[in-house]
Write a protein that holds these residues in place. Sequence first.
Motif, short mmCIF file in Angstrom:
data_model
loop_
_atom_site.label_atom_id
_atom_site.label_comp_id
_atom_site.label_asym_id
_atom_site.label_seq_id
_atom_site.Cartn_x
_atom_site.Cartn_y
_atom_site.Cartn_z
N LYS A 306 29.23 14.33 -57.01
CA LYS A 306 30.53 14.97 -57.31
C LYS A 306 30.47 15.66 -58.67
N LYS A 309 28.68 18.86 -58.40
CA LYS A 309 29.58 19.92 -57.89
C LYS A 309 30.40 20.50 -59.05
N PRO A 472 36.41 18.22 -56.76
CA PRO A 472 35.35 17.17 -56.78
C PRO A 472 35.88 15.84 -57.28
N HIS A 475 37.33 13.84 -54.49
CA HIS A 475 36.26 13.17 -53.73
C HIS A 475 35.72 11.96 -54.50
N GLU A 476 35.54 12.14 -55.80
CA GLU A 476 35.04 11.03 -56.63
C GLU A 476 36.05 9.88 -56.63
#
Length: 598
Positions: A306, A309, A472, A475-476
Amino acid sequence: MCGIFGYIGNTKKKVALMTNKALCELEYRGYDSWGIAAESDKKMFSVKAVGKISLASTSALQGIEGNVAIGHSRWATHGGVTEANAHPHFNGAHTIAVVHNGIVENHDAIKSFLCEKLGNAFDGLFCSETDTEVIPHLIDYFITHEKKTFEAAFVEAGRMLEGRYAVVAMKIGEPYLLAMRDGSPLVIGKGNHEYFLASDVPAFLLHTRTVLYPGDREYLKISADTMLLRNLDTAKKVDREWTTVTWDKGSATKEGYPHYMLKEIMEQSLSLDKAIRQEDAKLAEFAKIMKDSEHLFFIGCGTAAKMAKLGELYVARIAGRLAHAYVGSEFKVYEQFLNKKSTIVAVSQSGETADVLEGLRVADAMNARILALLNVVGSSIDRMSKKTLFINAGPEIAVASTKAATAQIAVLMLIAYALAGKLAEGKHLMRGVVKDIKTWLTPDVSYDIQKIVVKLAKKNDLYIIGRGLSAPIAHEAAIKIQEVSYIHAEGFPGGELKHGPIALIEHGTPVIALIPNDETKRDMESNTMELRSRGAYVIGIAPENSRLFDEWIPVPDLGPASPIASIIPIQLLAYHLAVLRGNDPDKPRNLAKSVTVK
Ligand code: M6R
């Protein structure tokens, strides 16, 4: 992931107890079972158990005195979590003991080889389901049937192994330890008439700070006073430098916090401060290699993926350069685009992640340039890279990555500023970020989040949305919540909601909205409105409150460093959820700190 330890000295010591303590220092790597072998009164002592090393009854170990011992903490890959599968593994006569970290990919072929050679004697020889057990039997075969010495048999066996390994072996009556590595971590510690071997330095830091890292396909023979390193294939002597470990074990204690995870979250103003103290010249060299490349890639796994990204986004926004971020395990498909004008930046806390190393091997084979952003000095990725920048976060013990992640964000930003030729501006900005985090991140923040967590602890699902730099982070956030609270969590770019995930929203479904003061704010507010209209329980992480929020977690406005402000409250939220649900946040189930298998 598995931890290995070996000891050899010239005076009798309580070697089993010492090995037990060393394995405790490797507990952070994650494991499910453990074992020790030691030579005592010319006999093999061994113990194996499932469960925590630190809870082992040490009275049996207390009485074992000797000069040689090996130990292992196992994270199951081949075969279930049982005593039989725990290491060490032995030959039939129980005179050779082996510990191994990694995978023997051709273990079936080796078993067939042994079956053919041994005939009836092969029946009932194997006691476990592991790939590792082929190693002691193979060594034994070469000694017994081909009349080789222990060392020659070990080397012969090593040459047959395919896969990744760090192996340590001992034999009753032999005054030396043998070890070899290819792809898995192994470090040697040199004491006073004694040597140590381990997967990581903390295992022997109490005894010595003088260390040496063997390279891939090297093997070593160690007695109490000598250490000889050779190439596994050519048997040629290899010379490597001993170095001194300068970091302190004190920075790897809980310092009054109930868990490492909480300590590591709360010390982030400090770790960020250390992370941004990068030498200008080193940043410039790193950026120059990136600048001179035709293709730029970032790779990482899990949290580091992540952050990779984010690296892609930062170099696009700050330096106007196109880069591509991929997870290490999926990188091979891009092999066809790599050449000497490609640069791959590996992002990894441990520097040992097998999937990243695999990606780098692909890059190396295509003559691409390898750069790395790491926390652990001397790790395998460090040794593969042309230039490494260290995030200087100090040892991260909890399995969940927290302070390493924010330190990675900080250094990735600096790299992007260096690439843009605006390093001074980047450093100025980051100094302000550190100050703001220091003022904001107090125990009160943790306490306020704890109150919100009480309302979430019984939920089954949790969603996180963010756009731009916050995508990101969404997502993390999901990884953080999943790994320690075991609640189903998913992160989405805010714009993706209406393309599917919004169907999951019911009355009371918790959704965390990341809304920094940037160009994503207006669109994020619209997305949050869509969620509220469908009954979502919205927790806003933002510098400003909004009528759209059921709960508000205020964070400082950090400009382009907003991902740091957004992720810290989520780390705290995940931590408190884990504690409230009775989980161990430092050692979540099924996970390992260092993922050294593919
Ligand atoms: O050591 P690395 O940064 O290469 O590790 C990569 C992942 O295994 C790691 O980030 C993992 O996802 C963490 N447990 C997440 O908190």
